[in-house]
Design an enzyme around this catalytic site. Sequence first.
Site, PDB file in Angstrom:
ATOM      1  N   HIS A  39       7.989   7.127   9.070  1.00 33.60           N
ATOM      2  CA  HIS A  39       8.754   7.009   7.872  1.00 33.60           C
ATOM      3  C   HIS A  39      10.346   7.435   8.340  1.00 33.60           C
ATOM      4  CE1 HIS A  39       6.068   6.873   4.457  1.00 33.60           C
ATOM      5  NE2 HIS A  39       5.187   7.031   5.333  1.00 33.60           N
ATOM      6  N   HIS A  78       3.175   4.020  -3.748  1.00 37.76           N
ATOM      7  CA  HIS A  78       3.521   5.134  -4.084  1.00 37.76           C
ATOM      8  C   HIS A  78       5.213   4.964  -4.882  1.00 37.76           C
ATOM      9  CE1 HIS A  78       0.584   7.667  -2.114  1.00 37.76           C
ATOM     10  NE2 HIS A  78       1.012   7.207  -0.813  1.00 37.76           N
ATOM     11  N   HIS A 120       3.077   4.526  12.882  1.00 36.41           N
ATOM     12  CA  HIS A 120       3.381   4.322  11.554  1.00 36.41           C
ATOM     13  C   HIS A 120       4.553   5.263  11.410  1.00 36.41           C
ATOM     14  CE1 HIS A 120       2.552   3.780   7.028  1.00 36.41           C
ATOM     15  NE2 HIS A 120       2.920   5.008   7.099  1.00 36.41           N
ATOM     16  N   SER A 160       3.654  10.908   8.938  1.00 40.58           N
ATOM     17  CA  SER A 160       3.748  11.002   7.394  1.00 40.58           C
ATOM     18  C   SER A 160       4.877  11.486   6.729  1.00 40.58           C
ATOM     19  CB  SER A 160       2.552  11.709   6.567  1.00 40.58           C
ATOM     20  OG  SER A 160       1.193  11.287   7.640  1.00 40.58           O
ATOM     21  N   ARG A 195       0.883  -1.222  -0.102  1.00 42.05           N
ATOM     22  CA  ARG A 195      -0.090  -0.059  -0.083  1.00 42.05           C
ATOM     23  C   ARG A 195       0.946   1.111  -0.037  1.00 42.05           C
ATOM     24  NH1 ARG A 195      -0.481   4.821   2.201  1.00 42.05           N
ATOM     25  NH2 ARG A 195      -0.059   3.888   4.339  1.00 42.05           N
ATOM     26  N   ASP A 196       1.506   1.556   1.168  1.00 43.64           N
ATOM     27  CA  ASP A 196       2.596   2.651   0.879  1.00 43.64           C
ATOM     28  C   ASP A 196       3.499   2.690   0.211  1.00 43.64           C
ATOM     29  OD1 ASP A 196       3.717   5.171   1.758  1.00 43.64           O
ATOM     30  OD2 ASP A 196       3.359   4.577   3.968  1.00 43.64           O
ATOM     31  N   TYR A 224       5.973  19.325   3.171  1.00 41.48           N
ATOM     32  CA  TYR A 224       5.886  18.639   1.874  1.00 41.48           C
ATOM     33  C   TYR A 224       7.060  18.866   1.294  1.00 41.48           C
ATOM     34  CZ  TYR A 224       1.000  17.409   3.198  1.00 41.48           C
ATOM     35  OH  TYR A 224      -0.055  16.950   3.734  1.00 41.48           O
TER      36      TYR A 224
END
Lengths: 349, 349
Positions: free
Chosen positions: A209, A28, A207, A178, A24-25, A298
């Site tokens: 990163h 990307h 979760h 995220s 899923r991740d 971002y």
Amino acid sequence: MNGITGTDRPALRHDVRITDTTLRDGSHAMAHQFTETQVRDTVRALDRAGVEVIEVSHGDGVGGSSFNYGFSRTDEMALIAAARDEARQAMIAVLLVPGIGTADDLRRAHDAGARMVRVATHCTEADVSPQHFGVARELGMETVGFLMMAHRTPPEDLAKQARIMVDAGCQTVYVTDSAGALLMHEATARFEALLGEIGDEAWVGYHGHQNLSLGVANSVLAYEAGVRYIDGSLCALGAGSGNSPTEVLAAVFDRLGVDTGLDVGALLDAAEEVVRPYLRRWPKLDRNAIVQGWAGVYSSFLLHAERAGERYKVPTHEILRRCGELGYVGGQEDMIIDVAIQLAAEQER
Amino acid sequence: MNGITGTDRPALRHDVRITDTTLRDGSHAMAHQFTETQVRDTVRALDRAGVEVIEVSHGDGVGGSSFNYGFSRTDEMALIAAARDEARQAMIAVLLVPGIGTADDLRRAHDAGARMVRVATHCTEADVSPQHFGVARELGMETVGFLMMAHRTPPEDLAKQARIMVDAGCQTVYVTDSAGALLMHEATARFEALLGEIGDEAWVGYHGHQNLSLGVANSVLAYEAGVRYIDGSLCALGAGSGNSPTEVLAAVFDRLGVDTGLDVGALLDAAEEVVRPYLRRWPKLDRNAIVQGWAGVYSSFLLHAERAGERYKVPTHEILRRCGELGYVGGQEDMIIDVAIQLAAEQER
């Protein structure tokens, strides 16, 4: 909300429940081009290695295949069905981002074999999640809430958002980092806040990163704080700099004597022999990735900040930091110029 | 030893002193093929970004260029001189492994411009270091001791080894996690033990590798414990899975409000624009790397363990773990068969 509460959280088979999100991740990083064969091979390897939950869907969740988010090569319902077909003991999960995925997508995912949904909202917008938890509970699915960009709101506010999810029928709420921006003490503060607010009724998850190379460390701190759901992906395959690598989490928890139910050797083999051959590029800590974790913005801001920095003679990274402090999110790229002008004026003084 | 003690440790300009080892540990990843241009460009970028110490030598230290360890493309003395030539504020350091490098190599490195030596021994063999500290002090060089494979000996024993180095004139002793095998609590225990033993006279350092993705986290814990010398390399360029990335250390310490004197933006640019173009491969957490951290054994054991596992029908990773527990080091590959036979017999019972 439907009279359902989160007090009926599932019993755990092990000390900690590792969910793998390679499919899923990692979508990307694969530009959503997973084939059914890749999904079958990966699920088979994860399932045999003891992974209890395997997430399969478009990177942006069910319904993500679109002009905006990138079209999937293979219909994700076919991928979910294939995953369900290969799993002997693992549960198949899907991500659902309200506004991208719909209740109908969720029903179709359930029909295809998904038994867990992870409903993801921005960390301050849990109030868009209740209807989806309601539908999921009616379908008999396990429910997980994802509070994304969790660095963007203080621990106590994040806990209130978790409360909204649990009151709506969510059984586990994740601190979802995220941007990979949470330092160790910041992550711990959020774990403790959520555990204080919902820990008697629901599980707390993490979760991570790798933008600041802290995903694995934060996972250890999460477990020590009382977090019982932790995410990883094989070869770290995921958005940006990737996720905490599942095979490294397994190795570290093994060394710590924490029972994950995982076979470390089998996971190392799965990463090396199943996933590595189809990697387009190994997730890496490049400038874009680090800036995202460092400034909490971002990564798409980088190019804009470089241009503005050149034009107004201020360092790019100062612009990015300021944007992070001001909490700008995707869509507010025009504010970058204002920040540069402001910084230039401050330099002047 | 020469009447010199370690009480004259250097004053620090900042909260923590980052040493960059791209041009030494990274030499492994470059198969020792650095060109003078690459060295000049890298030193210039590091120096401008505020890095105070830049290590330049063959991956195995001065004198390492040989049939056994791989020949350098460019004479390392020429590289040291070039580095010295480019550095405005940074000090140039060299690694010296007794048995590979000699006192003569050290004198030549000093002549070429090196002003710090890092004398590296196995974590239980500090007693081969004193003569080199003596020579270095006579030359007026700053002295650092590297206790390699630091996971292989308990904290209190490691502290005794550090004491040997300090008594011989060493000003800073590093906990050197060569295999990237130290979990967070294991690293902290070693930092505390060394600080307790030598902390009043000398600095303590930490050199991390990424095998378990804990190099950056351990660096933060190191600083919090009182460690003041910390290593990194740009793009993590180093042996195996690489070092803690210097640019990530800078970003994380910046976020923590710890003064490193480093310009984060300039380091991100140095990694992206100077080092990345000459990378042969981005350091990665592949199976070899993870096994090294997980089992605490040399990655070269993997292939032998796979063969033995197949032959005696025992899982590869159990063989590796046992080898780690038994403390086997490079050169003891023949013991792997014995371990496999032993495990097979245990399975039988």
